[in-house]
Design a protein around this motif. Structure first.
Motif, PDB file in Angstrom:
ATOM      1  N   GLY A 180      23.629  43.805  41.832  1.00 58.07           N
ATOM      2  CA  GLY A 180      24.308  44.220  43.063  1.00 58.07           C
ATOM      3  C   GLY A 180      25.639  43.537  43.290  1.00 58.07           C
ATOM      4  O   GLY A 180      26.290  43.762  44.294  1.00 58.07           O
ATOM      5  N   GLY A 181      26.074  42.696  42.322  1.00 56.44           N
ATOM      6  CA  GLY A 181      27.315  41.946  42.483  1.00 56.44           C
ATOM      7  C   GLY A 181      28.549  42.814  42.388  1.00 56.44           C
ATOM      8  O   GLY A 181      28.706  43.589  41.453  1.00 56.44           O
ATOM      9  N   THR A 182      29.428  42.660  43.360  1.00 56.34           N
ATOM     10  CA  THR A 182      30.687  43.412  43.364  1.00 56.34           C
ATOM     11  C   THR A 182      31.897  42.479  43.349  1.00 56.34           C
ATOM     12  O   THR A 182      32.992  42.890  43.702  1.00 56.34           O
ATOM     13  N   GLY A 183      31.670  41.228  42.944  1.00 53.21           N
ATOM     14  CA  GLY A 183      32.760  40.282  42.796  1.00 53.21           C
ATOM     15  C   GLY A 183      33.110  39.598  44.089  1.00 53.21           C
ATOM     16  O   GLY A 183      32.478  39.813  45.104  1.00 53.21           O
ATOM     17  N   PRO A 184      34.051  38.733  44.084  1.00 55.16           N
ATOM     18  CA  PRO A 184      34.892  38.375  42.943  1.00 55.16           C
ATOM     19  C   PRO A 184      34.312  37.287  42.027  1.00 55.16           C
ATOM     20  O   PRO A 184      34.890  37.026  40.978  1.00 55.16           O
ATOM     21  N   ARG A 185      33.201  36.670  42.366  1.00 57.45           N
ATOM     22  CA  ARG A 185      32.699  35.580  41.508  1.00 57.45           C
ATOM     23  C   ARG A 185      31.487  35.957  40.667  1.00 57.45           C
ATOM     24  O   ARG A 185      31.129  35.227  39.752  1.00 57.45           O
ATOM     25  N   SER A 186      30.818  37.069  40.982  1.00 63.82           N
ATOM     26  CA  SER A 186      29.684  37.543  40.186  1.00 63.82           C
ATOM     27  C   SER A 186      29.633  39.070  40.268  1.00 63.82           C
ATOM     28  O   SER A 186      30.058  39.656  41.266  1.00 63.82           O
TER      29      SER A 186
ATOM     30  N   ALA B 161      33.144  47.422  36.899  1.00 65.38           N
ATOM     31  CA  ALA B 161      33.978  48.608  36.666  1.00 65.38           C
ATOM     32  C   ALA B 161      34.693  49.030  37.944  1.00 65.38           C
ATOM     33  O   ALA B 161      35.905  49.272  37.947  1.00 65.38           O
ATOM     34  N   GLY B 162      33.934  49.100  39.040  1.00 66.47           N
ATOM     35  CA  GLY B 162      34.530  49.504  40.308  1.00 66.47           C
ATOM     36  C   GLY B 162      35.571  48.515  40.798  1.00 66.47           C
ATOM     37  O   GLY B 162      36.628  48.900  41.292  1.00 66.47           O
ATOM     38  N   GLY B 163      35.281  47.220  40.646  1.00 65.52           N
ATOM     39  CA  GLY B 163      36.230  46.194  41.070  1.00 65.52           C
ATOM     40  C   GLY B 163      37.514  46.213  40.259  1.00 65.52           C
ATOM     41  O   GLY B 163      38.612  46.064  40.800  1.00 65.52           O
ATOM     42  N   SER B 164      37.380  46.429  38.957  1.00 61.90           N
ATOM     43  CA  SER B 164      38.562  46.480  38.085  1.00 61.90           C
ATOM     44  C   SER B 164      39.444  47.668  38.437  1.00 61.90           C
ATOM     45  O   SER B 164      40.667  47.544  38.551  1.00 61.90           O
ATOM     46  N   TRP B 165      38.830  48.829  38.616  1.00 55.05           N
ATOM     47  CA  TRP B 165      39.609  50.019  38.946  1.00 55.05           C
ATOM     48  C   TRP B 165      40.129  49.966  40.385  1.00 55.05           C
ATOM     49  O   TRP B 165      41.205  50.469  40.675  1.00 55.05           O
ATOM     50  N   ARG B 166      39.384  49.334  41.286  1.00 53.70           N
ATOM     51  CA  ARG B 166      39.869  49.183  42.665  1.00 53.70           C
ATOM     52  C   ARG B 166      41.154  48.366  42.679  1.00 53.70           C
ATOM     53  O   ARG B 166      42.106  48.688  43.383  1.00 53.70           O
ATOM     54  N   LYS B 167      41.198  47.290  41.876  1.00 52.92           N
ATOM     55  CA  LYS B 167      42.427  46.483  41.782  1.00 52.92           C
ATOM     56  C   LYS B 167      43.583  47.293  41.227  1.00 52.92           C
ATOM     57  O   LYS B 167      44.742  46.997  41.504  1.00 52.92           O
TER      58      LYS B 167
ATOM     59  N   TYR C  39      42.408  43.113  34.454  1.00 48.74           N
ATOM     60  CA  TYR C  39      41.567  42.496  35.485  1.00 48.74           C
ATOM     61  C   TYR C  39      40.168  42.203  34.930  1.00 48.74           C
ATOM     62  O   TYR C  39      39.617  41.124  35.167  1.00 48.74           O
ATOM     63  N   ALA C  40      39.608  43.130  34.175  1.00 51.72           N
ATOM     64  CA  ALA C  40      38.279  42.925  33.585  1.00 51.72           C
ATOM     65  C   ALA C  40      38.291  41.727  32.635  1.00 51.72           C
ATOM     66  O   ALA C  40      37.344  40.925  32.626  1.00 51.72           O
ATOM     67  N   TYR C  41      39.355  41.578  31.848  1.00 57.79           N
ATOM     68  CA  TYR C  41      39.466  40.421  30.945  1.00 57.79           C
ATOM     69  C   TYR C  41      39.393  39.110  31.733  1.00 57.79           C
ATOM     70  O   TYR C  41      38.787  38.140  31.285  1.00 57.79           O
ATOM     71  N   LYS C  42      40.014  39.074  32.910  1.00 54.11           N
ATOM     72  CA  LYS C  42      40.019  37.852  33.721  1.00 54.11           C
ATOM     73  C   LYS C  42      38.629  37.498  34.243  1.00 54.11           C
ATOM     74  O   LYS C  42      38.382  36.365  34.629  1.00 54.11           O
ATOM     75  N   GLN C  43      37.719  38.463  34.255  1.00 58.35           N
ATOM     76  CA  GLN C  43      36.368  38.216  34.770  1.00 58.35           C
ATOM     77  C   GLN C  43      35.409  37.721  33.685  1.00 58.35           C
ATOM     78  O   GLN C  43      34.277  37.334  33.997  1.00 58.35           O
ATOM     79  N   ILE C  44      35.847  37.721  32.431  1.00 59.75           N
ATOM     80  CA  ILE C  44      34.976  37.249  31.352  1.00 59.75           C
ATOM     81  C   ILE C  44      34.530  35.824  31.663  1.00 59.75           C
ATOM     82  O   ILE C  44      35.339  34.968  32.014  1.00 59.75           O
ATOM     83  N   GLY C  45      33.225  35.598  31.552  1.00 59.69           N
ATOM     84  CA  GLY C  45      32.647  34.292  31.856  1.00 59.69           C
ATOM     85  C   GLY C  45      32.003  34.217  33.230  1.00 59.69           C
ATOM     86  O   GLY C  45      31.182  33.335  33.481  1.00 59.69           O
ATOM     87  N   ASP C  46      32.365  35.135  34.139  1.00 59.45           N
ATOM     88  CA  ASP C  46      31.709  35.168  35.441  1.00 59.45           C
ATOM     89  C   ASP C  46      30.241  35.525  35.252  1.00 59.45           C
ATOM     90  O   ASP C  46      29.886  36.261  34.330  1.00 59.45           O
ATOM     91  N   PRO C  47      29.363  35.066  36.140  1.00 66.12           N
ATOM     92  CA  PRO C  47      27.942  35.380  35.988  1.00 66.12           C
ATOM     93  C   PRO C  47      27.595  36.809  36.408  1.00 66.12           C
ATOM     94  O   PRO C  47      28.255  37.389  37.277  1.00 66.12           O
TER      95      PRO C  47
ATOM     96  N   GLY D  17      21.059  36.457  34.136  1.00 65.80           N
ATOM     97  CA  GLY D  17      21.100  35.237  33.342  1.00 65.80           C
ATOM     98  C   GLY D  17      22.231  35.199  32.333  1.00 65.80           C
ATOM     99  O   GLY D  17      22.438  34.186  31.672  1.00 65.80           O
ATOM    100  N   LYS D  18      22.983  36.275  32.210  1.00 64.35           N
ATOM    101  CA  LYS D  18      24.088  36.324  31.249  1.00 64.35           C
ATOM    102  C   LYS D  18      25.412  36.382  32.002  1.00 64.35           C
ATOM    103  O   LYS D  18      25.450  36.469  33.216  1.00 64.35           O
ATOM    104  N   ARG D  19      26.491  36.342  31.237  1.00 67.43           N
ATOM    105  CA  ARG D  19      27.829  36.338  31.821  1.00 67.43           C
ATOM    106  C   ARG D  19      28.634  37.542  31.328  1.00 67.43           C
ATOM    107  O   ARG D  19      28.311  38.120  30.290  1.00 67.43           O
ATOM    108  N   ILE D  20      29.681  37.856  32.058  1.00 64.21           N
ATOM    109  CA  ILE D  20      30.569  38.953  31.679  1.00 64.21           C
ATOM    110  C   ILE D  20      31.141  38.632  30.309  1.00 64.21           C
ATOM    111  O   ILE D  20      31.595  37.512  30.067  1.00 64.21           O
ATOM    112  N   LYS D  21      31.104  39.624  29.418  1.00 67.15           N
ATOM    113  CA  LYS D  21      31.636  39.367  28.076  1.00 67.15           C
ATOM    114  C   LYS D  21      32.186  40.630  27.432  1.00 67.15           C
ATOM    115  O   LYS D  21      31.911  41.741  27.875  1.00 67.15           O
TER     116      LYS D  21
END
Length: 163
Positions: free
Chosen positions: A64-70, A77-83, A52-60, A139-143
Motif C-alpha cells: 500500500g506504499g505510495t512514497g516517498p520513503r516506501s 509507478a504512480g508516484g514516478s509518473w505523477r512527478k 525519479y524511479a532510479y532515485k527510489q532504488i533502495g527504498d523499502p 521485506g525487499k527493497r526497490i531495485k
C-alpha cells in the motif's frame, strides 16, 4: 437521352474524391505534427518518470506504499509518473485499464509500465535495455532487475502512459 446524362455525370463524380484527397492532405500533415508533438512530450515525461524511479532504488517495499520513503509496485509507478505530470489510478489493474495505449513487449520504451501474472497483480517501470525498476515484495527493497526468462514467462502486457 437518359443514357447520355449518366455518362455526363460519371466524370464529375469521379473527380470529387480526387479533390477531397488533395484537401485532406494538409489536415493529415497537421495530425502527423500533433502526433509527433505528443510523442515528444510523452518521451520527455517518460524520461522524467524513469529518473525519479532510479532515485527510489533502495527504498523499502511496503504494501500500500505510495512514497516517498516506501512503496509498493503500483505506488512506485504512480508516484514516478505523477512527478512527471501524469496522474494514474492506484492499483495495477486500474492502471492497466485506464491507460489506453497498450504496447507489445517487443516495442517497449523507457517509461512504459510492464505487468505480470494472470491478474496483472505486479508491475514495474521499464527503463530500457531489457531492465525494469520495481518494488518486489515485503521485506525487499526497490531495485532494478533484468526482464529474464522468469519475467518473460509471467509477462502480461504493457502500457505507455502520457499519450
Amino acid at each position: 437521352m437518359f443514357g447520355a446524362s449518366l455518362l455526363a455525370a460519371a466524370p464529375a463524380q469521379a473527380a470529387a474524391p480526387a479533390q477531397a484527397t488533395v484537401a485532406a492532405a494538409p489536415m493529415a500533415a497537421a495530425q502527423a505534427r500533433v502526433s509527433k508533438e505528443r510523442a515528444a512530450r510523452q518521451k520527455k515525461r517518460a524520461n522524467y518518470a524513469v529518473r525519479y524511479a532510479y532515485k527510489q532504488i533502495g527504498d523499502p517495499y511496503r504494501y500500500g506504499g505510495t512514497g516517498p520513503r516506501s512503496w509498493d509496485c503500483s505506488g512506485l509507478a504512480g508516484g514516478s509518473w505523477r512527478k512527471a505530470g501524469v496522474k494514474l489510478p492506484r492499483t495495477t489493474t486500474q492502471i492497466y485499464r485506464a491507460v489506453r495505449h497498450k504496447v507489445s513487449r517487443k516495442r517497449l520504451k523507457p517509461g512504459d509500465l510492464v505487468f505480470f501474472y494472470s491478474g496483472r497483480s505486479h508491475m514495474g517501470i521499464y527503463v530500457g535495455k531489457g531492465y525494469m525498476i520495481h518494488a518486489p515484495s515485503s521485506g525487499k527493497r526497490i531495485k532494478k532487475v533484468k526482464l529474464n526468462s522468469y519475467y518473460k514467462r509471467v509477462y502480461n502486457g504493457a502500457v505507455r502512459p502520457g499519450l
